[in-house]
Design an enzyme around this catalytic site. Sequence first.
Site: not given
Length: 486
Positions: A92-93, A113, A176, A183, A252
């Site tokens: 979502g981001r 991110k 990152r 996941r 998640d």
Amino acid sequence: MKSLTDLTFDNRFARLGDAFSTAVLPEPIAEPQLVLVSQAALALLDLPPTAAEAEEFTQLFAGHKLWATAEPRAMVYSGHQFGSYNPRLGDGRGLLLGEVLNAAGEYWDLHLKGAGQTPYSRSGDGRAVLRSSIREFLASEALFALGIPSSRALCVTASSTPVWRERQESAAMLLRLAPSHVRFGHFEYFYYTKQPEQLQTLAAHVLACHFADCSEQAEPYGAMFTQVVERNAELIAYWQAYGFCHGVMNSDNMSILGITFDFGPYAFLDDFDAQHICNHSDDAGRYSFSNQVPIAHWNLSALAQALTPLVEVEALRASLGLFLPLYQAHYLSLMRQRLGLLGTDDSDQALVERLLQLMQGSAVDYSQFFRRLGEQPAEIALASLRDDFVDLAGFDQWAADYCNRATNTADSQAERRARMHAVNPLYVLRNYLAQQAIEAAEQGDYAPVRELHAVLSRPFEEQPGMQRYAERPPQWGKHLEISCSS
């Protein structure tokens, strides 16, 4: 060493197609400023330390530019959040910019991110804030320095772009790295949406890219799941041995590779408290420190359920049954090292459990205890530690038993000290230290957070002039409330 623009991209996950992710371009942040950079993470991409000095570096990691062969994608997944299934989550981001292949033949996901809205942002603005970006950077690099499996952090970029959480804050971006960002929730998404072909495709991708040694087994996916169980058992053993609280162990937020992933309201224990809850949104204590072991098993069970179309149920159950014994073996091994115990003894597990029971409620600083225990001969060290305990008679009995066990070795005190100091950090990432550095960074002063990162990069070595980072926290610093808000 490569130049900044000379990275080799091989975007294997993007090639899986639109069922697995959506093409999205990052939204730039205004007036980007480089806050932090990890030279150790730069080296993973074969980039020299000077790469961060280029203006282009900040432009790339603030969404203003892209490598020609990057393919930004927002990944789709679901997951169990605080025990309840959420059918559609996704990036979502964040954006998976692409996969970089380095000279050693290693693949590293570049994941940005705070890159703006995606189809999975729901009502969010797609942004990250400076404080959460700094916290994730510090945690991932600090865990790596401690030897704990973790995603990595390359850099944090600040901006003048405003965002609103509990208050107005400034947007930031974190780059990152991880060998994979798949996941448990990726598998859950395709299982619960009844997309068996996509589930098979995802499993085949993960097997080929990350568990290739399982491909020759009679049941490749069953062997892969066994390795996932093994890796997570070792990971959680590290967390418990070093007093790390993740805070949001939703499925998640669990990496298929068994690495620490998705940092939110984490904390390292200050005073030992098995019931410590580091997330002030976790009213029921689902993700308390002592619950991390059963919750990891619960999440592995959720993953096993998603794999039932590919693996026999009895085989999945057998693999799940390995988790607790493996965890206990890894944990006891780590605690023996932290206590300076050589070899094995049947009494070791009880010795560890008795120590933690004595620590509970005594306001014993968890990290300092082990460091101080190795600083001097056992009898002298224990005498100096004794006053930290409430149950003095119990501690005296434990100390006598410990000395009896610890002196059954032939090494000198110098050797014992070196052994114990190599596994017991002098410096740990305490919440109050992070908070002080964040407050300075929010005022535009990045020197404190850079110094903190540098100190934490060598946690076992005494560093001249850095004594304040090794001190026990002030009383106010033990009770900071950290939320999931970012």
